[in-house]
Design an enzyme around this catalytic site. Sequence first.
Site, PDB file in Angstrom:
ATOM      1  N   ASN A   1      -1.008  82.513  23.696  1.00  0.00           N
ATOM      2  CA  ASN A   1      -1.710  81.635  24.634  1.00  0.00           C
ATOM      3  C   ASN A   1      -3.102  81.277  24.095  1.00  0.00           C
ATOM      4  O   ASN A   1      -3.546  80.156  24.194  1.00  0.00           O
ATOM      5  CB  ASN A   1      -1.781  82.240  26.048  1.00  0.00           C
ATOM      6  CG  ASN A   1      -2.398  83.632  26.088  1.00  0.00           C
ATOM      7  OD1 ASN A   1      -2.772  84.206  25.064  1.00  0.00           O
ATOM      8  ND2 ASN A   1      -2.496  84.202  27.286  1.00  0.00           N
TER       9      ASN A   1
ATOM     10  N   GLU B   1      -1.716  86.259  21.565  1.00  0.00           N
ATOM     11  CA  GLU B   1      -2.101  86.454  22.977  1.00  0.00           C
ATOM     12  C   GLU B   1      -3.589  86.805  23.027  1.00  0.00           C
ATOM     13  O   GLU B   1      -4.121  87.471  22.134  1.00  0.00           O
ATOM     14  CB  GLU B   1      -1.223  87.567  23.568  1.00  0.00           C
ATOM     15  CG  GLU B   1      -1.443  87.857  25.041  1.00  0.00           C
ATOM     16  CD  GLU B   1      -2.654  88.701  25.327  1.00  0.00           C
ATOM     17  OE1 GLU B   1      -3.265  88.526  26.396  1.00  0.00           O
ATOM     18  OE2 GLU B   1      -3.022  89.531  24.458  1.00  0.00           O
TER      19      GLU B   1
ATOM     20  N   HIS C   1      -0.572  88.279  34.780  1.00  0.00           N
ATOM     21  CA  HIS C   1      -0.565  89.054  33.537  1.00  0.00           C
ATOM     22  C   HIS C   1      -0.922  90.523  33.797  1.00  0.00           C
ATOM     23  O   HIS C   1      -0.130  91.429  33.542  1.00  0.00           O
ATOM     24  CB  HIS C   1      -1.596  88.489  32.549  1.00  0.00           C
ATOM     25  CG  HIS C   1      -1.347  87.094  32.065  1.00  0.00           C
ATOM     26  ND1 HIS C   1      -0.306  86.775  31.231  1.00  0.00           N
ATOM     27  CD2 HIS C   1      -2.028  85.942  32.264  1.00  0.00           C
ATOM     28  CE1 HIS C   1      -0.361  85.469  30.939  1.00  0.00           C
ATOM     29  NE2 HIS C   1      -1.396  84.958  31.561  1.00  0.00           N
ATOM     30  N   ASP C   2      -2.151  90.741  34.237  1.00  0.00           N
ATOM     31  CA  ASP C   2      -2.624  92.119  34.394  1.00  0.00           C
ATOM     32  C   ASP C   2      -1.905  92.849  35.525  1.00  0.00           C
ATOM     33  O   ASP C   2      -1.550  94.034  35.361  1.00  0.00           O
ATOM     34  CB  ASP C   2      -4.149  92.135  34.590  1.00  0.00           C
ATOM     35  CG  ASP C   2      -4.881  91.658  33.341  1.00  0.00           C
ATOM     36  OD1 ASP C   2      -4.316  91.771  32.237  1.00  0.00           O
ATOM     37  OD2 ASP C   2      -6.010  91.163  33.476  1.00  0.00           O
TER      38      ASP C   2
HETATM   39  O1  RIB Z   1      -3.459  86.810  27.997  1.00  0.00           O
HETATM   40  C1  RIB Z   1      -3.730  87.216  29.291  1.00  0.00           C
HETATM   41  C2  RIB Z   1      -4.862  88.222  29.320  1.00  0.00           C
HETATM   42  O2  RIB Z   1      -6.038  87.578  28.861  1.00  0.00           O
HETATM   43  C3  RIB Z   1      -5.193  88.794  30.680  1.00  0.00           C
HETATM   44  O3  RIB Z   1      -5.559  90.132  30.555  1.00  0.00           O
HETATM   45  C4  RIB Z   1      -6.342  87.936  31.135  1.00  0.00           C
HETATM   46  O4  RIB Z   1      -7.181  88.632  32.056  1.00  0.00           O
HETATM   47  C5  RIB Z   1      -7.037  87.603  29.857  1.00  0.00           C
HETATM   48  O5  RIB Z   1      -7.987  88.551  29.531  1.00  0.00           O
HETATM   49 CA    CA Z   2      -7.621  90.911  31.575  1.00  0.00          CA
END
Ligand code: RIB
Ligand code: CA
Length: 313
Positions: free
Chosen positions: A158, A164, A239-240
């Site tokens: 991303n 990531e 995500h988290d």
């Molecule tokens: O890629 C997603 C992560 O990146 C998550 O932890 C979001 O909080 C960002 O830090």
């Molecule tokens: Ca995060």
Amino acid sequence: MKILLDVDTGVDDALGLIYMADAHKRGKAEIIASGTVGGNVDVEKTTRNTLKMWEMVGLDIPVAVGANKPFLTELNAVPHIHGDDGLANTHLDPPHRHPTAEHAVDQIIRLSQEHAGELTLLAFGPLTNVGLALLRDPEVANRLKRLVLMGGSLSGGNETPTAEANIYNDAEAAYVVFNSGVPLTMVGLDVTHHTYLDEKDLEPLYKSDNARSRFTLQLIQFMMAAYQKLGREPQCVLHDPLAGGVCLTPDLVRTEKIHVDVETRGKLTRGMTVSDRRPWPAHEANVDVALEVDAPRFVSGYLEAVLRWCNAG
Ligand code: RIB
Ligand code: CA
């Protein structure tokens, strides 16, 4: 289950803290402390946001300040995704409590000694603090029960096409962690992108209509708008929170034990988590990689937890 959190509180970290607080209050986990790291915003803000979130959910969890900058690179804050304050530009009043005097890296080392074999480290941000703790005391890897992290991907990134954000934002620290021998579960984009909230999920929050639900909606809708501006669907990807879910309920995901390493040098691939899925891998498998998720089960459980908090307010 004893949990130490390491966070860069940001919007989805905050949504994860609400969820983890619910588990703590219901006796499903014992959050013994938290540490902060620079990531989504600088560490001063991630610390303030973490203190504020614990205050808002009514928990007195210690917060230790950690590293602001990655090992070798500069902080890569993303206010367009998390807001200038890291919490969707809600600009909340400052928290009443203060961080502890201990550094987050010292806290990881100390708690891994005090709770040897029992402590799960749950990381929501770049791995700077965790990597520093492992460099200072490599035995941390043997004392932790497990490290569950939100980060990485075997299916594209991303932050870049291949990486990531949490791994990219401190690739050297991630390299140390992935090569440390710590029992590691990687909850990456392969699964988190399947767990999201969108407009159709928000009705119970509109109905709740109090300060907590309005704040939660601000977080979710800020993230939805940020994703839309990036050309994605207007979704708030959890995500988290999903990393928290996997920590509490491992069977939410199907994992495979795979050898994964972190690219630190590639021009196009820095921060990429590279898996060796050949039948003859060059190295022993070191990571339980989450590859499939029961998204409806997680999302409904997540919403229930958030609504318990909102409706108790
Ligand atoms: O890629 C997603 C992560 O990146 C998550 O932890 C979001 O909080 C960002 O830090
Ligand atoms: Ca995060």
